[in-house]
Design a protein around this motif. Structure first.
Motif, PDB file in Angstrom:
ATOM      1  N   PHE A 124      -1.978   3.761  -0.138  1.00 45.64           N
ATOM      2  CA  PHE A 124      -3.155   2.881  -0.183  1.00 45.64           C
ATOM      3  C   PHE A 124      -2.738   1.418  -0.318  1.00 45.64           C
ATOM      4  CE2 PHE A 124      -5.865   0.448  -3.111  1.00 45.64           C
ATOM      5  CZ  PHE A 124      -6.977   0.277  -2.300  1.00 45.64           C
ATOM      6  N   LEU A 125      -1.770   1.150  -1.190  1.00 43.30           N
ATOM      7  CA  LEU A 125      -1.331  -0.227  -1.362  1.00 43.30           C
ATOM      8  C   LEU A 125      -0.686  -0.767  -0.094  1.00 43.30           C
ATOM      9  CD1 LEU A 125       0.133  -0.262  -4.998  1.00 43.30           C
ATOM     10  CD2 LEU A 125      -2.089  -1.100  -4.196  1.00 43.30           C
ATOM     11  N   HIS A 126      -0.048   0.106   0.689  1.00 44.62           N
ATOM     12  CA  HIS A 126       0.528  -0.338   1.956  1.00 44.62           C
ATOM     13  C   HIS A 126      -0.565  -0.620   2.985  1.00 44.62           C
ATOM     14  CE1 HIS A 126       4.797   1.505   1.229  1.00 44.62           C
ATOM     15  NE2 HIS A 126       4.521   0.472   0.462  1.00 44.62           N
ATOM     16  N   ILE A 127      -1.623   0.155   2.947  1.00 47.03           N
ATOM     17  CA  ILE A 127      -2.711  -0.014   3.915  1.00 47.03           C
ATOM     18  C   ILE A 127      -3.597  -1.205   3.564  1.00 47.03           C
ATOM     19  CG2 ILE A 127      -4.798   1.059   4.851  1.00 47.03           C
ATOM     20  CD1 ILE A 127      -3.435   3.777   4.423  1.00 47.03           C
ATOM     21  N   PHE A 128      -3.832  -1.406   2.273  1.00 48.08           N
ATOM     22  CA  PHE A 128      -4.773  -2.448   1.833  1.00 48.08           C
ATOM     23  C   PHE A 128      -4.349  -3.831   2.330  1.00 48.08           C
ATOM     24  CE2 PHE A 128      -6.100  -5.704  -1.178  1.00 48.08           C
ATOM     25  CZ  PHE A 128      -7.442  -5.425  -1.325  1.00 48.08           C
ATOM     26  N   PRO A 129      -5.301  -4.622   2.898  1.00 50.95           N
ATOM     27  CA  PRO A 129      -6.701  -4.257   3.110  1.00 50.95           C
ATOM     28  C   PRO A 129      -6.959  -3.604   4.471  1.00 50.95           C
ATOM     29  CG  PRO A 129      -6.426  -6.568   3.547  1.00 50.95           C
ATOM     30  CD  PRO A 129      -5.069  -6.045   3.155  1.00 50.95           C
ATOM     31  N   PHE A 130      -6.240  -4.044   5.524  1.00 54.04           N
ATOM     32  CA  PHE A 130      -6.530  -3.510   6.854  1.00 54.04           C
ATOM     33  C   PHE A 130      -5.250  -3.331   7.657  1.00 54.04           C
ATOM     34  CE2 PHE A 130     -10.216  -6.263   5.753  1.00 54.04           C
ATOM     35  CZ  PHE A 130     -11.137  -5.248   5.539  1.00 54.04           C
ATOM     36  N   TYR A 131      -4.210  -2.764   7.059  1.00 53.20           N
ATOM     37  CA  TYR A 131      -2.949  -2.618   7.773  1.00 53.20           C
ATOM     38  C   TYR A 131      -3.052  -1.451   8.750  1.00 53.20           C
ATOM     39  CZ  TYR A 131       2.058  -3.108   8.530  1.00 53.20           C
ATOM     40  OH  TYR A 131       3.290  -3.338   9.091  1.00 53.20           O
ATOM     41  N   PRO A 132      -2.585  -1.618   9.997  1.00 55.87           N
ATOM     42  CA  PRO A 132      -2.723  -0.539  10.995  1.00 55.87           C
ATOM     43  C   PRO A 132      -1.923   0.702  10.614  1.00 55.87           C
ATOM     44  CG  PRO A 132      -1.332  -2.312  11.817  1.00 55.87           C
ATOM     45  CD  PRO A 132      -1.954  -2.818  10.561  1.00 55.87           C
ATOM     46  N   LEU A 133      -2.565   1.859  10.731  1.00 56.93           N
ATOM     47  CA  LEU A 133      -1.932   3.112  10.322  1.00 56.93           C
ATOM     48  C   LEU A 133      -0.722   3.450  11.164  1.00 56.93           C
ATOM     49  CD1 LEU A 133      -5.061   5.360   9.639  1.00 56.93           C
ATOM     50  CD2 LEU A 133      -3.535   4.318   7.971  1.00 56.93           C
ATOM     51  N   HIS A 134      -0.698   3.042  12.422  1.00 55.63           N
ATOM     52  CA  HIS A 134       0.417   3.423  13.282  1.00 55.63           C
ATOM     53  C   HIS A 134       1.700   2.667  12.941  1.00 55.63           C
ATOM     54  CE1 HIS A 134      -0.991  -0.238  15.355  1.00 55.63           C
ATOM     55  NE2 HIS A 134       0.217  -0.306  15.879  1.00 55.63           N
ATOM     56  N   ARG A 135       1.603   1.678  12.040  1.00 48.73           N
ATOM     57  CA  ARG A 135       2.801   0.950  11.626  1.00 48.73           C
ATOM     58  C   ARG A 135       2.997   0.978  10.113  1.00 48.73           C
ATOM     59  NH1 ARG A 135       3.074  -4.192  12.131  1.00 48.73           N
ATOM     60  NH2 ARG A 135       0.945  -4.731  12.697  1.00 48.73           N
ATOM     61  N   ILE A 136       2.210   1.763   9.415  1.00 47.76           N
ATOM     62  CA  ILE A 136       2.296   1.783   7.962  1.00 47.76           C
ATOM     63  C   ILE A 136       3.651   2.317   7.500  1.00 47.76           C
ATOM     64  CG2 ILE A 136       1.246   4.074   7.805  1.00 47.76           C
ATOM     65  CD1 ILE A 136       0.087   3.306   5.141  1.00 47.76           C
ATOM     66  N   ARG A 137       4.184   1.714   6.474  1.00 52.10           N
ATOM     67  CA  ARG A 137       5.424   2.192   5.872  1.00 52.10           C
ATOM     68  C   ARG A 137       5.125   3.463   5.082  1.00 52.10           C
ATOM     69  NH1 ARG A 137       8.602  -0.828   0.973  1.00 52.10           N
ATOM     70  NH2 ARG A 137      10.477   0.512   0.917  1.00 52.10           N
ATOM     71  N   ILE A 138       5.871   4.523   5.364  1.00 58.30           N
ATOM     72  CA  ILE A 138       5.600   5.815   4.729  1.00 58.30           C
ATOM     73  C   ILE A 138       6.129   5.863   3.308  1.00 58.30           C
ATOM     74  CG2 ILE A 138       6.081   8.301   4.823  1.00 58.30           C
ATOM     75  CD1 ILE A 138       6.112   8.038   7.869  1.00 58.30           C
ATOM     76  N   MET A 139       7.377   5.445   3.122  1.00 54.62           N
ATOM     77  CA  MET A 139       7.952   5.449   1.787  1.00 54.62           C
ATOM     78  C   MET A 139       7.755   4.080   1.145  1.00 54.62           C
ATOM     79  SD  MET A 139       9.002   8.469   1.061  1.00 54.62           S
ATOM     80  CE  MET A 139      10.132   8.254  -0.313  1.00 54.62           C
ATOM     81  N   GLY A 140       8.172   3.960  -0.105  1.00 48.86           N
ATOM     82  CA  GLY A 140       7.993   2.726  -0.854  1.00 48.86           C
ATOM     83  C   GLY A 140       8.245   2.993  -2.324  1.00 48.86           C
ATOM     84  N   VAL A 141       7.969   2.010  -3.164  1.00 50.33           N
ATOM     85  CA  VAL A 141       8.245   2.137  -4.595  1.00 50.33           C
ATOM     86  C   VAL A 141       7.443   3.280  -5.206  1.00 50.33           C
ATOM     87  CG1 VAL A 141       8.008   0.990  -6.823  1.00 50.33           C
ATOM     88  CG2 VAL A 141       8.929  -0.266  -4.874  1.00 50.33           C
ATOM     89  N   LEU A 142       6.135   3.270  -5.013  1.00 47.60           N
ATOM     90  CA  LEU A 142       5.310   4.322  -5.602  1.00 47.60           C
ATOM     91  C   LEU A 142       5.622   5.685  -5.009  1.00 47.60           C
ATOM     92  CD1 LEU A 142       1.784   2.698  -5.990  1.00 47.60           C
ATOM     93  CD2 LEU A 142       3.406   3.270  -7.777  1.00 47.60           C
ATOM     94  N   GLN A 143       5.879   5.710  -3.716  1.00 51.17           N
ATOM     95  CA  GLN A 143       6.182   6.989  -3.080  1.00 51.17           C
ATOM     96  C   GLN A 143       7.483   7.570  -3.628  1.00 51.17           C
ATOM     97  OE1 GLN A 143       4.959   4.253  -1.750  1.00 51.17           O
ATOM     98  NE2 GLN A 143       4.120   4.567   0.305  1.00 51.17           N
ATOM     99  N   ARG A 144       8.481   6.731  -3.834  1.00 50.53           N
ATOM    100  CA  ARG A 144       9.725   7.232  -4.427  1.00 50.53           C
ATOM    101  C   ARG A 144       9.484   7.706  -5.856  1.00 50.53           C
ATOM    102  NH1 ARG A 144      15.579   4.721  -3.559  1.00 50.53           N
ATOM    103  NH2 ARG A 144      15.308   6.107  -1.765  1.00 50.53           N
ATOM    104  N   ILE A 145       8.704   6.969  -6.601  1.00 48.98           N
ATOM    105  CA  ILE A 145       8.374   7.397  -7.964  1.00 48.98           C
ATOM    106  C   ILE A 145       7.711   8.767  -7.935  1.00 48.98           C
ATOM    107  CG2 ILE A 145       6.842   6.927  -9.918  1.00 48.98           C
ATOM    108  CD1 ILE A 145       7.376   3.949  -9.427  1.00 48.98           C
ATOM    109  N   ALA A 146       6.792   8.955  -6.993  1.00 44.05           N
ATOM    110  CA  ALA A 146       6.074  10.229  -6.892  1.00 44.05           C
ATOM    111  C   ALA A 146       7.027  11.380  -6.596  1.00 44.05           C
ATOM    112  CB  ALA A 146       5.002  10.138  -5.808  1.00 44.05           C
ATOM    113  N   VAL A 147       7.910  11.187  -5.624  1.00 44.56           N
ATOM    114  CA  VAL A 147       8.846  12.253  -5.244  1.00 44.56           C
ATOM    115  C   VAL A 147       9.804  12.550  -6.402  1.00 44.56           C
ATOM    116  CG1 VAL A 147      10.683  12.911  -3.653  1.00 44.56           C
ATOM    117  CG2 VAL A 147       8.648  11.726  -2.791  1.00 44.56           C
ATOM    118  N   CYS A 148      10.292  11.503  -7.048  1.00 43.62           N
ATOM    119  CA  CYS A 148      11.206  11.705  -8.180  1.00 43.62           C
ATOM    120  C   CYS A 148      10.509  12.409  -9.332  1.00 43.62           C
ATOM    121  CB  CYS A 148      11.769  10.360  -8.645  1.00 43.62           C
ATOM    122  SG  CYS A 148      12.953   9.620  -7.509  1.00 43.62           S
ATOM    123  N   TYR A 149       9.266  12.028  -9.604  1.00 42.69           N
ATOM    124  CA  TYR A 149       8.531  12.685 -10.682  1.00 42.69           C
ATOM    125  C   TYR A 149       8.310  14.158 -10.353  1.00 42.69           C
ATOM    126  CZ  TYR A 149       4.973  13.743 -14.136  1.00 42.69           C
ATOM    127  OH  TYR A 149       4.272  14.316 -15.168  1.00 42.69           O
TER     128      TYR A 149
END
Length: 390
Positions: free
Chosen positions: A118-143
């Protein structure tokens, strides 16, 4: 690092710092977490990226700066707090089933990952170029993986898992040949982690050819979190405060030494999250946590800790607030008197901070002011005894 989904209300406390919670909550752990979040916001939000003091930037590739310590510290603290959280749930829920605990871990992980997207998309970032991983995503996978491993394995098995992650990652990065590059290349494009990220997530990376929070490099990040769980076990053990403090210092010194030693074969590198980086930063975290533990739990010097407790008890909310605030300041644009169209971020920096001092110091003042705004927002929640959690 994400927006919370449940609200916990706590009883009012007297004094400047709340006493340890009934669930064995360590104030020193909250303080260390708060310091880490404050540092994360500080280094993420300078007034101008062209004027930043070197220690507040990541190392260009190999090596480390203070900024490179922030993210592994958070994962390490998450692992430490995990042991307290699991013990608390067992006590408060009358020893819930293993399936119930695992569902809780899965639920939190999914929410954190979704919030990262959501933070990568906000406010109107195109889905076809959205970054899949990131800080929160790594935290989620590690948790997710560290939580499941902590719930389902013995201490000896956990040690074996950490060893497999660190030595296995080293072997993969150094021995597996990358098409067009060969084996053992650790530059930005020629390493195995970057190659796999391009093959699997091409077009959805932080950089065109690599991502510092990529898939393969998340494996050693899980080890960082698992190392934190051992500190949680140690701090919950029936031992004297002096023994716990000494144990943290010894473990910290050993981690720093071993991490430096491993650099001979596998250099410290935050972007690749190398195994030496895992050991080194875990050792550093132990030393700083020991210092917090000595000051707060042993010496009872608590007056200085309140600002960090405020952030530490709402760390996830503070990070999300900082990201949303930064995006809003960059998105909102208007025309200045001379006809230039600038963002609110640029306007505030150029008119309020740039005239104060040198470019680097003015940029730092802006970052400090940004941290203060985030802290004030969390102070409102703290005074209302609202602690937002996943």
């Amino acid at each position: 690092m994400s927006t919370p989904t449940t609200i916990e209300s706590a009883p009012a406390h007297s004094g400047t710092v709340p006493p340890p919670a009934e669930r064995q909550r360590l104030i020193s752990l909250d303080v260390f977490r708060g310091m880490t979040i404050a540092a994360m916001i500080l280094v993420n939000d300078p007034g101008s990226w062209s004027a930043v003091y070197r220690p507040l930037l990541h190392a260009e590739w190999n090596g480390w700066t203070p900024t490179d310590l922030v993210f592994p510290f958070f994962l390490f603290i998450m692992g430490t707090a995990m042991e307290f959280s699991f013990a608390s749930r067992r006590e408060s829920m009358g020893r819930p089933s293993a399936k119930s605990m695992m569902r809780h871990v899965l639920y939190r992980s999914v929410i954190i990952f979704a919030l990262g997207l959501f933070l990568h998309i906000f406010p109107f970032y195109p889905l076809h170029r959205i970054r899949i991983m990131g800080v929160l995503q790594r935290i989620a996978v590690c948790y997710l993986f560290a939580g499941l491993i902590a719930l389902k394995t013995t201490v000896k098995s956990r040690i074996a898992v950490i060893a497999a992650l660190l030595f296995g990652y080293w072997a993969l990065m150094m021995l597996v040949p990358v098409p067009g590059y060969g084996a053992g290349h650790l530059d930005q494009d020629g390493n195995l982690a970057a190659y796999l990220d391009r093959a699997i997530m091409g077009g959805h990376l932080w950089k065109p050819t690599w991502d510092p929070e990529g898939l393969l490099s998340t494996l050693p990040a899980i080890a960082t979190t698992l190392l934190g769980t051992f500190v949680g076990l140690w701090l919950r053990a029936p031992a004297s405060q002096l023994k716990k403090f000494s144990g943290l210092l010894i473990a910290g010194a050993a981690g720093l030494a071993l991490g430096e030693l491993w650099t001979v074969w596998f250099p410290i590198n935050k972007n690749l999250w190398t195994s030496s980086y895992v050991i080194f930063t875990a050792g550093f975290a132990c030393v700083l946590l020991a210092l917090c533990y000595w000051l707060i739990e042993m010496k009872q010097w608590k007056a200085w800790a309140l600002p960090f407790v405020v952030l530490g008890k709402n760390a996830i909310a503070a990070f999300v607030f900082s990201v949303l605030l930064a995006k809003i300041l960059l998105i909102v644009k208007f025309f200045t008197a001379d006809g230039k169209r600038v963002s609110l971020w640029t306007y505030l920096y150029q008119h309020l901070f740039a005239p104060l001092s040198s470019p680097q110091f003015s940029s730092l003042l802006f970052a400090l002011a940004f941290v203060l705004v985030c802290w004030l927002a969390m102070l409102v929640l703290y005074r209302r005894k609202i602690f937002l959690k996943i």
